[in-house]
Design an enzyme around this catalytic site. Structure first.
Site: not given
Ligand SMILES: Cc1ncc(COP(=O)(O)O)c(C=O)c1O
Length: 440
Positions: A158, A259, A288
């Site tokens: 994802y 990532d 994040k």
């Protein structure tokens, strides 16, 4: 319990939900009369506790989707935000610079693998993935290989919801079929099959290696979440797999994009997932937890070699520049958050939480409706055999005093690093009990 409109408690909460239902769209949610997924108004948040508008207090097990690692209303982060507002909340980054952004870039360069020397600050995780992909494509244009435009990744990944990022999410569980025609066609190897604590063998990496070898001539980059596949799987994999991916990229002259948006800043027990494998990517995305969950900001880092290639392309510059790039308020809070993290015994803290999650979730392994229980760093997962019914399990978890947001067959937690032993126990016992009840 006071709420914004001056009225109190459950009636005001119910009115807010009604107003919300009339005009607001929530993530991955339907709207209109059929939108009956439960919704809980939050009045405030402090430490690891969310206070609902009806007065109930919940222990937060989500860190607001991996971000609030220091909890809510941390005095140091609050002070940094206040001080920066009193100085300058925002200023464009084209032709201007400022201390919070420069300091943040210096810190990121210092704490990420050494070859990463250049920082592009951007608005969100998905945008940082777009930036990484554009960097890789511009790099190959600059190196005289403009045909190298495809990406190779693994299934169950994802990487975000914008179109470039969606195109490298898992093709089955992602949204590819909904956006056929918009999304680029990339290459997908099987998800890593070697568990985090297993050795990675030639057989584990063979399908990935074969795809890479067959398509290297047209590949711009490999993109992968290091050691833990997040939203697509909530599953760790062997650092040896990542090390082999790095070696294969080197052997075939393909760039590697890591990532680290979910895995960065200590969540898996090392500062970055790549550190478990001792490798450096050519391009790295972080987001994040970067601002401790206060404001939206992400960053894409790259090596000098990548930066040189990008600038050697026809454009002579990297062609990206968001309005809110390097927002000083977000950068100031990010600096404060990194200061808190790096000044804390984060490694021991994550190890403690990992041990407590493993012990607390272990009883779920005996439940007939549970397929697997696993932990990695400060992430704990109960995987059920069938998807859980959100309209049942979500209110149940709230009644049990915790904020846990399951999806599909995954009931999982990634609590703030400040979570006490007692609060971790509250989270794990509520998760086990809720799963026992909904699968029983
Ligand atoms: C690994 C990974 N990459 C990218 C993203 C997208 O980040 P954002 O939601 O900030 O756009 C996420 C979000 O969950 C993620 O987990």
């Amino acid at each position: 319990m006071a709420v914004a409109d001056g009225a109190g408690g459950a009636p005001a909460a119910a009115r807010l939900v009604e107003r919300d239902r009339a005009v607001v769209w929530h993530p991955y949610a339907a709207v209109g009369p059929d939108a009956r997924s439960p919704l809980f108004p939050v009045a405030s948040a402090s430490g690891v506790r969310l206070t609902l508008a009806d007065g109930r207090e919940l222990v937060d097990g989500m860190s607001s989707w991996w971000a609030a690692i220091h909890g809510y209303r941390h005095p140091v982060l609050d002070a940094a935000a206040h001080a920066q507002i009193d100085t300058m909340s925002h200023v464009m980054f084209g032709g201007l610079t400022h201390e919070p952004a420069v300091r943040l870039a210096e810190t990121l360069v210092a704490i990420t693998p050494a070859p990463l020397r250049r920082v592009f600050l951007c608005d969100s995780g998905s945008v940082s993935v777009e930036v990484a992909i554009k960097m890789a494509l511009q790099y190959w244009t600059g190196r005289g290989r403009p045909e190298r435009t495809r990406l190779l990744t693994v299934r169950r990944g994802y990487h975000g919801d914008t179109s470039g990022a969606m195109a490298v999410c898992d093709p089955d569980t992602g949204m590819h079929h909904l956006f056929t025609g918009l999304l680029s066609h990339h290459l997908f190897a099987p998800a890593p099959a070697c568990a985090f604590d297993e050795p990675c063998t030639d057989a584990h990496v063979a399908p990935f290696a074969a795809l890479l070898a067959a398509h290297a001539h047209e590949l711009a980059a490999v993109i992968i979440e290091p050691v833990l596949q997040g939203a697509g799987a909530m599953r760790g994999y062997a650092p040896g797999f990542l090390a082999r991916v790095r070696a294969l990229c080197d052997a075939h002259g393909v760039l590697l994009i890591a990532d680290e948006i979910a895995t960065g800043f200590g969540r898996t027990g090392e500062l970055f997932g790549c550190d478990h494998a001792g490798i450096s990517p050519d391009i790295m995305c972080v987001g994040k937890a970067l601002t401790g969950g206060y404001l939206t900001m992400a960053a894409t880092l790259c090596t000098e070699e990548v930066a040189d290639g990008v600038c050697a392309s026809e454009a002579g510059a990297f062609m990206h520049g968001p309005t809110f790039m390097a927002n000083p308020l977000a950068a100031a809070v990010a600096n404060a958050s990194l200061g808190l993290l790096l000044g804390s015994p984060w490694r021991a803290t994550v190890r403690r939480i990992e041990t407590e999650l493993a012990a607390g979730l272990a009883p779920a392994a005996d439940l007939p409706g549970v397929a697997e229980v696993r932990t990695l760093g400060a992430v704990g997962v109960i995987e059920t055999r069938e998807p859980v019914d959100m309209s049942v399990i979500q209110p149940l978890l709230v009644d049990l005093g915790v904020w846990i947001r399951p999806f599909g067959r995954l009931v999982y937690t990634m609590p703030p690093f400040i979570t006490s032993t007692a609060d971790v126990a509250t989270l794990t016992s509520a998760m086990v009990e809720a799963v026992a009840r909904v699968t029983g």
